[in-house]
Write an enzyme that holds these catalytic residues in place. Sequence first.
Site, PDB file in Angstrom:
ATOM      1  CB  CYS A  26      40.169 -10.460  42.942  1.00 44.67           C
ATOM      2  SG  CYS A  26      41.177 -11.899  42.265  1.00 44.67           S
ATOM      3  CB  CYS A  29      45.269  -9.514  41.403  1.00 46.29           C
ATOM      4  SG  CYS A  29      43.937  -9.966  40.181  1.00 46.29           S
ATOM      5  CB  CYS A  93      79.249  16.907  21.009  1.00 47.29           C
ATOM      6  SG  CYS A  93      79.731  17.085  22.712  1.00 47.29           S
ATOM      7  CB  CYS A  96      75.872  17.403  25.171  1.00 49.88           C
ATOM      8  SG  CYS A  96      77.109  18.714  25.099  1.00 49.88           S
ATOM      9  CG  ASP A 508      45.695 -12.084   6.032  1.00 53.31           C
ATOM     10  OD1 ASP A 508      45.135 -13.218   6.379  1.00 53.31           O
ATOM     11  OD2 ASP A 508      44.706 -11.239   5.886  1.00 53.31           O
ATOM     12  CG  ASP A 734      43.205  -6.611   6.428  1.00 56.23           C
ATOM     13  OD1 ASP A 734      43.502  -7.674   6.472  1.00 56.23           O
ATOM     14  OD2 ASP A 734      42.505  -6.047   5.563  1.00 56.23           O
ATOM     15  CG  ASP A 738      45.661 -10.528   9.765  1.00 54.50           C
ATOM     16  OD1 ASP A 738      45.683 -11.914   9.655  1.00 54.50           O
ATOM     17  OD2 ASP A 738      45.145  -9.869   9.016  1.00 54.50           O
TER      18      ASP A 738
END
Length: 865
Positions: A26, A29, A93, A96, A508, A734, A738
């Site tokens: 909007c 923003c 090397c 470079c 967890d 998982d 979490d």
Amino acid sequence: MRNQANTAANTLTLNEFQLPIEGMSCASCVGHVEKALSKVIGVTQVSVNLATELATVSSSAETTVSQLVAAIENAGYDVTQQEVTLAVNGMSCASCVGRVEKALLKVPGVRSVAVNLATELATIETVGGIPLERLLAAVETAGYDAHLKSDANNDSGTSPVSSTQRPAVMKRLELPSWWPVAVAAVLTAPLILPMLLMLSGHHWQLSGWWQLALATPVQFWLGARFYRAAWRALKAKTGNMDLLVALGTSAAFGLSLYQLMAPGMGAQEHLYFEASAAVMTLVLLGKWLEKSAKRQTADAIHALNALRPEHATVRRDGVDQQIAIGAVRLHDVVVVRAGERFAVDGKVLDGSSHVDESLLTGESLPLPKQPNDQVSAGAINGEGVLLINTTAIGAETALSRIIRMVEHAQAAKAPIQRLVDRVSAVFVPVVLLIALMTLLGWGLSTGNWEQAILNAVAVLVIACPCALGLATPTAIIVGTGAAARYGILIKDAETLEIAHRINVVAFDKTGTLTIGQPTLITCQSVKGMQAGTHSDTDSDTDATTATVLADQELLALAAAVQHHSEHPLARSVTFAAAAKNLSYPLATEVQTVAGRGIQALVDQQRCYLGSSRWMRELGADMSALATNAEVLEASGHTISWLASKTATHSDKPVIRGLLAFGDSVKPSARLAIERLHQLSIRVVMLSGDNWGSANAIGKQLGITEIHANILPADKSNKVVDLQTGGAIVAMVGDGINDAPALAAANVGIAMATGTDVAMHAAAITLMRGDPALVADAIAISRRTYNKIRQNLFWAFVFNAVGIPLAALGILNPVLAGAAMALSSVSVVSNALLLRRWQPQQTMQKNTQNAQQNALISPHEGRHAN
């Protein structure tokens, strides 16, 4: 908010930038973005267009793109970013690497560049449509050749041509990569032979003209690559290994040529053609060995890419037809016969078999698959024929995501590499200065300018920064590849560097330490309890029947509330209701309350199903079943309460009953905790369950520090608390809930058996839901970081010791060349030792199998006799 390293801008003029912005919705923003950009020092004018989502910024020349991007991100918006990967040819090397990065960073629109010497790849992060030609031109200006990574197999950088398209005569003309080394060795051998004979007391010498004839092709034909690279470095006003080699060998060759051509000197003076030729040969040998070893570092990527089938058998209109993998579409039915690889991700429609996913997950045993089970591209089908409904193809398959993650980790630059970059930036100029001081010091102090030149040549030759440039990336490539082989995916090099310092691991509980598939243990209703205790019937049987019916009514109501939920507890309720053939009405106005439970409207009743905390917040009276709940919680069960009130009633809800759930500990969970304790790592459990359930699991596993009844939003706060005092915390989880904690931790570790949100937030993904892999992830991180430190130590020591010895005249150019070649090869070889790493469980299994075989073999031999 995206990582600030993944942003850039497209410069229109010296003082004007245009940045594509994501997240504006909007006019407010627009104002926020303009205000944020206006605060950047040097900005004179800002114009943000909501329709095109572009910010045009005018500023002084001192204003950087990074400052503007940071301002936008701090305002809460993202800048659209792109990533381009170029294959760069000609780097030799660490110097470079620095030169290529510096050249690319000068291209308007480029914010960050990471160049990897081991993979010879440049990963460039940009914003806006920067033409590819500008990036390629920048690399060429720095003195190197580049092409898109997709053409990486084609050294010329032009469009790739398959071997089947090449004429047969071209195949016959192709020579092995070692031919320059072999030819150089053959030409150099007669030059070195007189030195070897002299050591044995024999005297034989080639004429100077023969020495010139043998040394010239080695110096200017086989060594032409060094001159070309050195010339490009000089044009770019920088230095690299090629410049040192070209200067050093040219000095020895030029000195010998002068002595040969100067009147009256050719026959008397010793010539040093053998030194220039031997050094050039040894450098060529070292680069060939180094390149061969570097190819082995990418074995993990090669192995993963080899898992991609080129064709798939698709059943359309009842007819099976083999088509190219690119022609497969979502929801196509793919036929996978015994022994074939899966070409797509999908769900089994029909058939049963065992599937080998070892190269994807590290799981050594084939897993059974039946209808509704998930399968992944790259896995191998066992004995049965399976029909698969395609759910992911191409870049969206799990295999492709794994490859991208491993490639990203291997292409990224570790923080410790910054030290090498700073050293490399000044290394070659310092070496040239030392060589000049050596030349003048020996020449002026002794008057022997011939020896002074040779000592200066030795300094130039031995001071190659190759080992410094290879020390970190080779270890990271091999370490991340070894981890991926056993189902441990490390997102980037920074994660690998941080993980070795982890001293706290927070787990967890549900789905991480436990199987995550809870079952309904008991269902107790208040109505049933009252029927059993205060029944008006004269028969205990009638009371029991009434209790059962009341409990079933409670179960049916709970199933109605959770019918559409995917939560593990909800699935166990609906499964239990289906097993009893219970019917229940449809729920409406279903709403999940994060960390508390779920509410819904069922038959004009507002029902609440959730935790004890939520019931207390709602003001429900749980006293009728409080004793039962305490007993169940103390025995390790998770409790959910069901309360209800009429939809129009504003009073507090009334408890209808409770449901108790049980979950099993994963078989490897206790081993995982024991191994972390052996690594002197503090283990913590974070759980949203009640204290009794969490404590019961903790006792089984040997975890003494337990935090229960934690809301998802509080898990991340608890992780921050654990980080006090400088602790390095890893969070293992998982689920979606979490994700904030995984992001807050120093290292987030997600189980691939969980949600995509968790894996996105995590820095390490475990492809198997095996908590023992957590200790393995830390172990491979420690092993890899040790290799990095070993490589850097020896690379620095090599130069710190070798350069003074050469300057003092103790090392001649030939020995310096041999030592230089050996240093690079030894660094890569040391990193390759990481390929022998195995998770502890795998090592134990291999040891047990070996012991069993040792016991069985003699018995079988006696039986045969």
